[in-house]
Design a protein around this motif. Sequence first.
Motif, PDB file in Angstrom:
ATOM      1  N   LEU A  23      -3.099  57.300  69.577  1.00 44.84           N
ATOM      2  CA  LEU A  23      -3.059  58.540  70.339  1.00 44.84           C
ATOM      3  C   LEU A  23      -4.017  58.427  71.509  1.00 44.84           C
ATOM      4  O   LEU A  23      -5.186  58.062  71.336  1.00 44.84           O
ATOM      5  CB  LEU A  23      -3.469  59.712  69.445  1.00 44.84           C
ATOM      6  N   ALA A  24      -3.525  58.727  72.709  1.00 37.84           N
ATOM      7  CA  ALA A  24      -4.361  58.735  73.906  1.00 37.84           C
ATOM      8  C   ALA A  24      -4.515  60.176  74.372  1.00 37.84           C
ATOM      9  O   ALA A  24      -3.536  60.911  74.473  1.00 37.84           O
ATOM     10  CB  ALA A  24      -3.738  57.889  75.008  1.00 37.84           C
ATOM     11  N   VAL A  25      -5.753  60.562  74.630  1.00 37.29           N
ATOM     12  CA  VAL A  25      -6.058  61.885  75.171  1.00 37.29           C
ATOM     13  C   VAL A  25      -6.715  61.658  76.519  1.00 37.29           C
ATOM     14  O   VAL A  25      -7.729  60.966  76.604  1.00 37.29           O
ATOM     15  CB  VAL A  25      -7.008  62.680  74.241  1.00 37.29           C
ATOM     16  N   ARG A  26      -6.112  62.218  77.565  1.00 33.52           N
ATOM     17  CA  ARG A  26      -6.647  62.027  78.908  1.00 33.52           C
ATOM     18  C   ARG A  26      -7.057  63.375  79.485  1.00 33.52           C
ATOM     19  O   ARG A  26      -6.460  64.401  79.164  1.00 33.52           O
ATOM     20  CB  ARG A  26      -5.611  61.360  79.801  1.00 33.52           C
ATOM     21  N   GLY A  27      -8.073  63.341  80.355  1.00 34.00           N
ATOM     22  CA  GLY A  27      -8.531  64.577  80.959  1.00 34.00           C
ATOM     23  C   GLY A  27      -9.695  64.346  81.890  1.00 34.00           C
ATOM     24  O   GLY A  27      -9.902  63.243  82.387  1.00 34.00           O
ATOM     25  N   GLU A  28     -10.462  65.408  82.093  1.00 34.52           N
ATOM     26  CA  GLU A  28     -11.623  65.359  82.976  1.00 34.52           C
ATOM     27  C   GLU A  28     -12.837  65.858  82.212  1.00 34.52           C
ATOM     28  O   GLU A  28     -12.752  66.819  81.449  1.00 34.52           O
ATOM     29  CB  GLU A  28     -11.385  66.243  84.203  1.00 34.52           C
ATOM     30  N   ASN A  29     -13.963  65.197  82.429  1.00 37.26           N
ATOM     31  CA  ASN A  29     -15.225  65.580  81.785  1.00 37.26           C
ATOM     32  C   ASN A  29     -15.102  65.659  80.264  1.00 37.26           C
ATOM     33  O   ASN A  29     -15.631  66.581  79.636  1.00 37.26           O
ATOM     34  CB  ASN A  29     -15.748  66.903  82.345  1.00 37.26           C
ATOM     35  N   PHE A  49     -13.605  55.425  74.185  1.00 35.23           N
ATOM     36  CA  PHE A  49     -13.607  56.711  74.873  1.00 35.23           C
ATOM     37  C   PHE A  49     -14.547  56.675  76.069  1.00 35.23           C
ATOM     38  O   PHE A  49     -15.489  55.902  76.117  1.00 35.23           O
ATOM     39  CB  PHE A  49     -13.996  57.851  73.927  1.00 35.23           C
ATOM     40  N   ASP A  50     -14.209  57.488  77.040  1.00 36.10           N
ATOM     41  CA  ASP A  50     -15.087  57.742  78.175  1.00 36.10           C
ATOM     42  C   ASP A  50     -14.801  59.175  78.633  1.00 36.10           C
ATOM     43  O   ASP A  50     -14.115  59.914  77.936  1.00 36.10           O
ATOM     44  CB  ASP A  50     -14.905  56.699  79.295  1.00 36.10           C
ATOM     45  N   ASN A  51     -15.296  59.557  79.797  1.00 32.65           N
ATOM     46  CA  ASN A  51     -15.127  60.944  80.217  1.00 32.65           C
ATOM     47  C   ASN A  51     -13.728  61.264  80.731  1.00 32.65           C
ATOM     48  O   ASN A  51     -13.432  62.415  81.041  1.00 32.65           O
ATOM     49  CB  ASN A  51     -16.189  61.337  81.256  1.00 32.65           C
ATOM     50  N   GLU A  52     -12.841  60.262  80.793  1.00 27.11           N
ATOM     51  CA  GLU A  52     -11.474  60.488  81.245  1.00 27.11           C
ATOM     52  C   GLU A  52     -10.413  60.173  80.196  1.00 27.11           C
ATOM     53  O   GLU A  52      -9.270  60.617  80.334  1.00 27.11           O
ATOM     54  CB  GLU A  52     -11.188  59.661  82.495  1.00 27.11           C
ATOM     55  N   GLN A 111     -15.780  64.958  76.436  1.00 30.48           N
ATOM     56  CA  GLN A 111     -16.938  64.642  75.614  1.00 30.48           C
ATOM     57  C   GLN A 111     -16.547  64.783  74.159  1.00 30.48           C
ATOM     58  O   GLN A 111     -15.731  65.634  73.806  1.00 30.48           O
ATOM     59  CB  GLN A 111     -18.092  65.613  75.891  1.00 30.48           C
ATOM     60  N   MET A 112     -17.145  63.963  73.311  1.00 27.96           N
ATOM     61  CA  MET A 112     -16.902  64.090  71.881  1.00 27.96           C
ATOM     62  C   MET A 112     -17.778  65.229  71.370  1.00 27.96           C
ATOM     63  O   MET A 112     -18.994  65.142  71.390  1.00 27.96           O
ATOM     64  CB  MET A 112     -17.223  62.789  71.141  1.00 27.96           C
ATOM     65  N   LYS A 130     -14.061  67.889  73.805  1.00 23.79           N
ATOM     66  CA  LYS A 130     -14.299  69.015  74.700  1.00 23.79           C
ATOM     67  C   LYS A 130     -14.132  68.530  76.132  1.00 23.79           C
ATOM     68  O   LYS A 130     -14.516  67.407  76.458  1.00 23.79           O
ATOM     69  CB  LYS A 130     -15.722  69.521  74.462  1.00 23.79           C
ATOM     70  N   GLY A 131     -13.565  69.345  76.991  1.00 23.35           N
ATOM     71  CA  GLY A 131     -13.362  69.004  78.392  1.00 23.35           C
ATOM     72  C   GLY A 131     -12.050  69.591  78.862  1.00 23.35           C
ATOM     73  O   GLY A 131     -11.448  70.432  78.190  1.00 23.35           O
ATOM     74  N   ARG A 132     -11.587  69.168  80.015  1.00 24.80           N
ATOM     75  CA  ARG A 132     -10.298  69.641  80.537  1.00 24.80           C
ATOM     76  C   ARG A 132      -9.221  68.657  80.100  1.00 24.80           C
ATOM     77  O   ARG A 132      -9.145  67.536  80.616  1.00 24.80           O
ATOM     78  CB  ARG A 132     -10.340  69.753  82.055  1.00 24.80           C
ATOM     79  N   ILE A 133      -8.385  69.074  79.156  1.00 25.53           N
ATOM     80  CA  ILE A 133      -7.332  68.216  78.608  1.00 25.53           C
ATOM     81  C   ILE A 133      -6.143  68.215  79.567  1.00 25.53           C
ATOM     82  O   ILE A 133      -5.593  69.274  79.892  1.00 25.53           O
ATOM     83  CB  ILE A 133      -6.874  68.709  77.214  1.00 25.53           C
TER      84      ILE A 133
END
Length: 101
Positions: free
Chosen positions: A53-59, A39-42, A61-62, A75-78
């Motif tokens: 399962l891949a979840v992509r977004g902006e900012n 995981f990273d912030n994107e 955070q676990m 948490k972040g913009r999904i």
Amino acid sequence: MNYYQQNQPQTNTVPENHDLVMKGRKLLEITGVKEVESFDNEEFLLDTVMGALAVRGENLQMQNLDVDKGIVSIKGRILDIVYLDEQHAEKAKGFFSKLFK
């Protein structure tokens, strides 16, 4: 519960059920997670009981991680949630393993 059941060692097993609950595209709760591959912030790459399962977004955070119960909160913009077939999952894992060496 009988005496035998009470004295058995507890095993960490991920529940067989798998659910995704999104709250306002800002919080994603996932059950049935076997492992957080990377995981990273994107992007988050998770191994679930229903596949990769891949979840992509902006900012991103676990927000919460409960390995024993197989629960992850992000948490972040999904922007994108996608299940990967075996071929795509292996490519993604290979990419991240090279990136973090």
